[in-house]
Design a protein around this motif. Structure first.
Motif, PDB file in Angstrom:
ATOM      1  N   CYS A  30       6.134  28.089  37.900  1.00  0.00           N
ATOM      2  CA  CYS A  30       7.314  28.548  38.623  1.00  0.00           C
ATOM      3  C   CYS A  30       7.413  30.065  38.536  1.00  0.00           C
ATOM      4  CB  CYS A  30       8.570  27.898  38.047  1.00  0.00           C
ATOM      5  SG  CYS A  30       9.016  28.483  36.393  1.00  0.00           S
ATOM      6  N   ARG A  31       8.178  30.634  39.461  1.00  0.00           N
ATOM      7  CA  ARG A  31       8.359  32.085  39.502  1.00  0.00           C
ATOM      8  C   ARG A  31       9.702  32.519  38.941  1.00  0.00           C
ATOM      9  NH1 ARG A  31       6.924  34.263  45.252  1.00  0.00           N
ATOM     10  NH2 ARG A  31       6.840  36.194  44.044  1.00  0.00           N
ATOM     11  N   ALA A  32      10.672  31.605  38.907  1.00  0.00           N
ATOM     12  CA  ALA A  32      11.982  31.904  38.316  1.00  0.00           C
ATOM     13  C   ALA A  32      12.465  30.671  37.567  1.00  0.00           C
ATOM     14  CB  ALA A  32      12.984  32.302  39.398  1.00  0.00           C
ATOM     15  N   LEU A  33      12.846  30.861  36.303  1.00  0.00           N
ATOM     16  CA  LEU A  33      13.349  29.780  35.471  1.00  0.00           C
ATOM     17  C   LEU A  33      14.819  30.052  35.162  1.00  0.00           C
ATOM     18  CD1 LEU A  33      12.909  27.226  33.755  1.00  0.00           C
ATOM     19  CD2 LEU A  33      12.143  28.718  31.888  1.00  0.00           C
ATOM     20  N   VAL A  34      15.687  29.111  35.548  1.00  0.00           N
ATOM     21  CA  VAL A  34      17.124  29.235  35.327  1.00  0.00           C
ATOM     22  C   VAL A  34      17.528  28.194  34.285  1.00  0.00           C
ATOM     23  CG1 VAL A  34      19.413  29.207  36.382  1.00  0.00           C
ATOM     24  CG2 VAL A  34      17.445  29.992  37.711  1.00  0.00           C
ATOM     25  N   LEU A  35      18.068  28.656  33.156  1.00  0.00           N
ATOM     26  CA  LEU A  35      18.461  27.761  32.065  1.00  0.00           C
ATOM     27  C   LEU A  35      19.978  27.693  31.961  1.00  0.00           C
ATOM     28  CD1 LEU A  35      15.883  28.935  29.360  1.00  0.00           C
ATOM     29  CD2 LEU A  35      15.704  26.958  30.884  1.00  0.00           C
ATOM     30  N   VAL A  36      20.514  26.492  31.884  1.00  0.00           N
ATOM     31  CA  VAL A  36      21.957  26.263  31.781  1.00  0.00           C
ATOM     32  C   VAL A  36      22.205  25.255  30.668  1.00  0.00           C
ATOM     33  CG1 VAL A  36      22.410  26.785  34.214  1.00  0.00           C
ATOM     34  CG2 VAL A  36      21.841  24.455  33.541  1.00  0.00           C
ATOM     35  N   PRO A  37      23.422  25.210  30.099  1.00  0.00           N
ATOM     36  CA  PRO A  37      23.647  24.355  28.929  1.00  0.00           C
ATOM     37  C   PRO A  37      23.811  22.874  29.225  1.00  0.00           C
ATOM     38  CG  PRO A  37      25.623  25.606  29.452  1.00  0.00           C
ATOM     39  CD  PRO A  37      24.547  26.132  30.348  1.00  0.00           C
ATOM     40  N   THR A  62      13.265  24.981  45.401  1.00  0.00           N
ATOM     41  CA  THR A  62      14.065  24.879  44.174  1.00  0.00           C
ATOM     42  C   THR A  62      13.983  23.457  43.635  1.00  0.00           C
ATOM     43  OG1 THR A  62      15.612  26.558  45.007  1.00  0.00           O
ATOM     44  CG2 THR A  62      16.354  25.194  43.176  1.00  0.00           C
ATOM     45  N   LEU A  63      13.845  23.334  42.321  1.00  0.00           N
ATOM     46  CA  LEU A  63      13.765  22.028  41.680  1.00  0.00           C
ATOM     47  C   LEU A  63      14.714  21.972  40.490  1.00  0.00           C
ATOM     48  CD1 LEU A  63      12.474  19.216  41.224  1.00  0.00           C
ATOM     49  CD2 LEU A  63      10.729  20.360  39.834  1.00  0.00           C
ATOM     50  N   SER A  64      15.539  20.954  40.457  1.00  0.00           N
ATOM     51  CA  SER A  64      16.410  20.707  39.305  1.00  0.00           C
ATOM     52  C   SER A  64      15.759  19.664  38.416  1.00  0.00           C
ATOM     53  CB  SER A  64      17.785  20.219  39.768  1.00  0.00           C
ATOM     54  OG  SER A  64      18.536  19.740  38.662  1.00  0.00           O
ATOM     55  N   LEU A  65      15.728  19.934  37.119  1.00  0.00           N
ATOM     56  CA  LEU A  65      15.175  18.987  36.156  1.00  0.00           C
ATOM     57  C   LEU A  65      16.263  18.188  35.453  1.00  0.00           C
ATOM     58  CD1 LEU A  65      12.298  21.066  34.515  1.00  0.00           C
ATOM     59  CD2 LEU A  65      12.182  19.421  36.395  1.00  0.00           C
ATOM     60  N   ALA A  66      17.484  18.211  36.015  1.00  0.00           N
ATOM     61  CA  ALA A  66      18.547  17.377  35.465  1.00  0.00           C
ATOM     62  C   ALA A  66      18.292  15.927  35.844  1.00  0.00           C
ATOM     63  CB  ALA A  66      19.904  17.826  36.015  1.00  0.00           C
ATOM     64  N   PRO A  67      18.739  14.971  35.015  1.00  0.00           N
ATOM     65  CA  PRO A  67      18.574  13.560  35.366  1.00  0.00           C
ATOM     66  C   PRO A  67      19.212  13.258  36.707  1.00  0.00           C
ATOM     67  CG  PRO A  67      19.280  13.782  33.085  1.00  0.00           C
ATOM     68  CD  PRO A  67      19.366  15.150  33.692  1.00  0.00           C
ATOM     69  N   ALA A  68      18.536  12.470  37.532  1.00  0.00           N
ATOM     70  CA  ALA A  68      19.059  12.143  38.852  1.00  0.00           C
ATOM     71  C   ALA A  68      20.351  11.357  38.761  1.00  0.00           C
ATOM     72  CB  ALA A  68      18.026  11.349  39.644  1.00  0.00           C
ATOM     73  N   SER A  69      20.475  10.510  37.739  1.00  0.00           N
ATOM     74  CA  SER A  69      21.698   9.735  37.527  1.00  0.00           C
ATOM     75  C   SER A  69      21.721   9.236  36.100  1.00  0.00           C
ATOM     76  CB  SER A  69      21.778   8.543  38.496  1.00  0.00           C
ATOM     77  OG  SER A  69      20.716   7.646  38.247  1.00  0.00           O
ATOM     78  N   GLU A  70      22.925   8.957  35.614  1.00  0.00           N
ATOM     79  CA  GLU A  70      23.082   8.340  34.295  1.00  0.00           C
ATOM     80  C   GLU A  70      24.075   7.201  34.458  1.00  0.00           C
ATOM     81  OE1 GLU A  70      23.816  10.840  31.033  1.00  0.00           O
ATOM     82  OE2 GLU A  70      22.118  12.138  31.375  1.00  0.00           O
ATOM     83  N   ALA A  71      23.677   6.038  34.032  1.00  0.00           N
ATOM     84  CA  ALA A  71      24.408   4.838  34.401  1.00  0.00           C
ATOM     85  C   ALA A  71      25.735   4.665  33.685  1.00  0.00           C
ATOM     86  CB  ALA A  71      23.536   3.608  34.150  1.00  0.00           C
ATOM     87  N   SER A  98       4.558  23.045  42.418  1.00  0.00           N
ATOM     88  CA  SER A  98       4.789  24.467  42.121  1.00  0.00           C
ATOM     89  C   SER A  98       6.075  25.003  42.755  1.00  0.00           C
ATOM     90  CB  SER A  98       3.596  25.306  42.594  1.00  0.00           C
ATOM     91  OG  SER A  98       2.406  24.863  42.013  1.00  0.00           O
ATOM     92  N   PRO A  99       7.249  24.477  42.381  1.00  0.00           N
ATOM     93  CA  PRO A  99       8.504  25.022  42.917  1.00  0.00           C
ATOM     94  C   PRO A  99       8.693  26.467  42.480  1.00  0.00           C
ATOM     95  CG  PRO A  99       8.933  23.567  41.070  1.00  0.00           C
ATOM     96  CD  PRO A  99       7.481  23.417  41.384  1.00  0.00           C
ATOM     97  N   ASP A 100       9.279  27.272  43.352  1.00  0.00           N
ATOM     98  CA  ASP A 100       9.492  28.686  43.021  1.00  0.00           C
ATOM     99  C   ASP A 100      10.561  28.857  41.951  1.00  0.00           C
ATOM    100  OD1 ASP A 100       7.755  30.123  45.010  1.00  0.00           O
ATOM    101  OD2 ASP A 100       8.938  28.913  46.389  1.00  0.00           O
ATOM    102  N   VAL A 101      11.649  28.087  42.064  1.00  0.00           N
ATOM    103  CA  VAL A 101      12.766  28.199  41.131  1.00  0.00           C
ATOM    104  C   VAL A 101      12.965  26.852  40.452  1.00  0.00           C
ATOM    105  CG1 VAL A 101      15.195  28.816  40.842  1.00  0.00           C
ATOM    106  CG2 VAL A 101      13.859  29.874  42.665  1.00  0.00           C
ATOM    107  N   VAL A 102      12.984  26.851  39.116  1.00  0.00           N
ATOM    108  CA  VAL A 102      13.223  25.638  38.336  1.00  0.00           C
ATOM    109  C   VAL A 102      14.532  25.813  37.569  1.00  0.00           C
ATOM    110  CG1 VAL A 102      12.406  24.170  36.458  1.00  0.00           C
ATOM    111  CG2 VAL A 102      10.776  25.081  38.124  1.00  0.00           C
ATOM    112  N   VAL A 103      15.444  24.849  37.720  1.00  0.00           N
ATOM    113  CA  VAL A 103      16.736  24.876  37.033  1.00  0.00           C
ATOM    114  C   VAL A 103      16.750  23.737  36.022  1.00  0.00           C
ATOM    115  CG1 VAL A 103      19.238  24.867  37.301  1.00  0.00           C
ATOM    116  CG2 VAL A 103      17.788  25.745  39.153  1.00  0.00           C
TER     117      VAL A 103
END
Length: 316
Positions: A30-37, A62-71, A98-103
């Motif tokens: 990735c070219r930009a990594l965005v980290l959030v809590p 852009t790609l989010s690595l957050a879980p798609a859902s939580e039951a 190869s997403p440019d931005v990963v969150v």
């Protein structure tokens, strides 16, 4: 306030991402990594980035690595491990494009970085953004942040780093030394007279009302709302989840729309409530800090703590 390092003359972190062919790299870098809590912030940041890059999605992905859902919030562990593993495998496949931005949260980013799915290569990575940096540390992501900092490209090219935080703690200074180099510090104020207590532009209205009975607080709140003393969007904090729903039912009886936000709801439900609140479908959000103490002490009420536990299971 925010910390900025390396490259103060450049525009926004993703303003030049479309200049080298988007996701055409041969390796998942990735070219930009965005980290959030938290996972909720992953959803919000990703949605905002998608809106900002609406007219250039062919060159900026852009790609989010957050879980798609939580039951079901913190419950439902039995049978959930296979779903978590399948989810992580699916994210590994998406990272190959190869997403440019990963969150991501630091825990999930470290998980994929240590497995090799997320490549922080010197040839590609340009920007590191840490949003709510003080919360990133207080939510127990310190070890993950140190590991990611050690994996960042070294050398003359470096990585532009941006830290955003409401407070500056000693732990944040430690993290700043790990990631940033000779940073510029930008402090933002709300406007003239910010932080005052008497109303007017840029000032916060504060009330303290001693009550003889706890039942009177509902009447006082109703009067404040009906007389227009409290206008626009508002956050109402209560002591427990039960109190949040009790207050919501009370307001709904008088035609005042409100929603209750709490740690017992699934991540997707919380994100949906925040989305409706931001869209103006209702103006009052009832929240409780119940579970925050447990999360910082190693409990499971926080979504970021749930993600830490997922990562530990995968590491084993």
């Amino acid at each position: 306030g925010g910390f900025g390092g390396d490259g103060g003359e450049e525009g926004p972190p993703w303003s030049e991402l479309g200049g080298s062919g988007g996701g055409a790299a041969a390796e998942p870098a990735c070219r930009a990594l965005v980290l959030v809590p938290t996972n909720e912030l992953c959803f919000q940041v990703t949605r905002q980035l998608e809106e900002l890059t609406y007219y250039c999605t062919d060159v900026v992905s852009t790609l989010s690595l957050a879980p798609a859902s939580e039951a079901g919030g913190v419950g439902g562990k039995k049978g959930g491990q296979s779903a978590k593993r399948a989810q992580i495998k699916a994210q590994e496949v998406l990272l190959r494009s190869s997403p440019d931005v990963v969150v991501a949260t630091p825990a999930r980013a470290h998980l994929h970085q240590s497995s090799g799915a997320l490549q922080l290569s010197a040839a590609a990575l340009e920007t590191l953004v840490v949003d709510e940096a003080d919360l990133v540390l207080s939510f127990g992501h310190g070890d993950d942040m140190r590991a990611l900092a050690a994996a960042l490209p070294k050398g003359s090219r470096g990585v532009q780093g941006v830290f955003m935080s409401a407070t500056i703690s000693p732990q944040l200074h430690e993290l700043k030394r790990l990631v940033l180099h000779a940073p510029a510090i930008l402090k933002l104020e709300d406007g003239e007279g910010a932080g005052g207590g008497g109303g007017g532009p840029g000032k916060l209205l504060q009330f303290f009302v001693p009550l003889g009975s706890s039942a009177d607080k509902y009447l006082v709140l109703y009067v404040f709302l009906r007389l227009g003393l409290l206008k626009g969007k508002g956050l109402l904090f209560v002591n427990s989840v039960d109190a949040a729903y009790k207050l919501r039912l009370f307001l709904n009886k008088f035609g005042i729309r409100a929603a209750a936000l709490n740690s017992c709801l699934p991540v997707t439900s919380r994100a949906h409530i925040m989305d409706e609140y931001n869209r103006g479908l209702f103006d009052l959000l009832i929240a409780t800090d119940e579970g925050v103490g447990e999360a910082t002490a190693g409990g499971e009420s926080s979504s970021s703590e749930e993600e830490d536990e997922e990562d530990e299971d995968e590491d084993e």
